[in-house]
Design an enzyme around this catalytic site. Structure first.
Site, mmCIF file in Angstrom:
data_model
loop_
_atom_site.group_PDB
_atom_site.id
_atom_site.type_symbol
_atom_site.label_atom_id
_atom_site.label_comp_id
_atom_site.label_asym_id
_atom_site.label_seq_id
_atom_site.Cartn_x
_atom_site.Cartn_y
_atom_site.Cartn_z
ATOM 1 C CG ASP A 83 -1.972 1.020 1.209
ATOM 2 O OD1 ASP A 83 -2.313 1.492 0.101
ATOM 3 O OD2 ASP A 83 -2.485 1.384 2.280
ATOM 4 C CG ASN A 86 -7.499 -2.400 -6.040
ATOM 5 O OD1 ASN A 86 -6.552 -3.141 -5.789
ATOM 6 N ND2 ASN A 86 -7.896 -1.478 -5.165
HETATM 7 C C1 FPP Z 1 -2.123 0.083 -3.312
HETATM 8 O O1 FPP Z 1 -1.613 1.382 -3.214
HETATM 9 C C2 FPP Z 1 -1.492 -0.614 -4.410
HETATM 10 C C3 FPP Z 1 -2.147 -1.180 -5.450
HETATM 11 C C4 FPP Z 1 -3.620 -1.169 -5.600
HETATM 12 C C5 FPP Z 1 -1.401 -1.827 -6.547
HETATM 13 C C6 FPP Z 1 -0.254 -2.689 -6.107
HETATM 14 C C7 FPP Z 1 0.522 -2.998 -7.298
HETATM 15 C C8 FPP Z 1 1.842 -3.006 -7.379
HETATM 16 C C9 FPP Z 1 2.759 -2.776 -6.234
HETATM 17 C C10 FPP Z 1 2.412 -3.265 -8.719
HETATM 18 C C11 FPP Z 1 3.296 -4.443 -8.739
HETATM 19 C C12 FPP Z 1 2.651 -5.719 -8.684
HETATM 20 C C13 FPP Z 1 2.977 -6.726 -9.514
HETATM 21 C C14 FPP Z 1 2.472 -8.069 -9.251
HETATM 22 C C15 FPP Z 1 3.798 -6.497 -10.691
HETATM 23 P P1 FPP Z 1 -2.577 2.605 -3.467
HETATM 24 O O2 FPP Z 1 -2.609 2.902 -4.911
HETATM 25 O O3 FPP Z 1 -3.923 2.319 -2.867
HETATM 26 O O4 FPP Z 1 -1.845 3.731 -2.685
HETATM 27 P P2 FPP Z 1 -2.534 4.942 -1.892
HETATM 28 O O5 FPP Z 1 -3.276 4.326 -0.737
HETATM 29 O O6 FPP Z 1 -1.357 5.741 -1.447
HETATM 30 O O7 FPP Z 1 -3.429 5.659 -2.848
#
Ligand code: FPP
Length: 252
Positions: free
Chosen positions: A32, A80
């Protein structure tokens, strides 16, 4: 639970885990903070995901070097899809390019790649890449990496219940066969130990529909680091905190 010593390769940049510490067999990570990392730098959210993908790569290989047996990372939840189309599109592009590289990437580390979640939600090309990754790594005997994509734990439990109901209906099972073990055996993680430790970077105190059934007695470590900034040292710190916990499983 296994006992391990220092990190096997003593990689530069990572403070070695000193002495004998109890390592978790199964670690879960809620990756996250990508969006906030990008926002802080005035960059589009997708830049945060790109950086998060690099962290994922580094931390996965490090877990394997340490001797963690199972690592489950939360990459994309069933919720998501509600994100803006351009962010979802960027994530799908990232998954595609990453899964192509991953075919090669994890070979040296002998990592077994598995996807947990509803694959049918993805494009045929991504589904094929997932299948290839699983197929080509199936025979390896290193760490099992579960990549949770289009994963939601409530959805996983509903699917398990439906599978069990169907077997009761056609007479292969009776009510008496329905046990906690049977439910575990019908989850995506069937045959794997429950996570001992779940790490959530970015300072949020939420489980976000991740491994609800499996985490009944999991230890949680929340860290105040956004995922793209998360380092091997941070993982070591989480492992040290875990090693100091007294797990009682409801006993005394
Ligand atoms: C949450 O952070 C993250 C995600 C929804 C995506 C996670 C994906 C990756 C780390 C990409 C790599 C994965 C692979 C398998 C290649 P957020 O976007 O909710 O962050 P925020 O809470 O700060 O908005």
């Amino acid at each position: 639970m296994a006992f391990f010593g220092k990190n096997k390769k003593g990689e530069p940049g990572a403070a070695p885990l000193s002495g004998e510490i109890i390592l978790p067999r199964h670690v879960g990570i809620i990756m996250d903070g990508n969006g906030r990392w990008a926002k802080k730098r005035g960059l589009p959210r997708k830049a945060g995901h790109r950086e998060g993908a690099q962290t994922f790569r580094t931390i996965t290989r490090y877990c394997s070097e340490l001797g963690i047996e199972y690592l489950t990372v939360y990459a994309f939840s069933t919720e998501n899809w509600k994100r803006p189309a351009d962010e979802v599109g960027a994530l799908m592009g990232l998954f595609k390019s990453y899964l192509k590289e991953a075919l090669e990437d994890f070979k040296d580390d002998d990592i077994v790649v598995r996807f947990i979640g509803d694959k049918a939600g993805f494009s045929p090309e991504l589904q094929e890449l997932m299948r290839e990754n699983e197929e080509s790594s199936r025979h390896r005997d290193g760490m099992v990496l579960n990549i949770a994509m289009n994963y939601g734990s409530r959805d996983e439990i509903v699917r398990a219940v439906k599978r069990i109901c169907a077997q009761v209906q056609d007479g292969r099972l009776t009510d008496a066969d329905v046990t906690e073990q049977l439910i575990s055996d019908n989850l995506y993680t069937a045959g794997q130990p429950d996570p001992d430790l779940i790490i959530r970077p970015s300072g949020e105190y939420r489980i976000s529909n991740f491994m609800l059934w499996q985490s009944a007695y999991t230890e949680f470590v929340i860290m105040n680091k956004l995922w793209p900034d998360f380092t091997k040292d941070d993982l070591n710190e989480a492992l040290r905190i875990y090693a100091q916990r007294n797990r009682r499983y409801g006993g005394v």
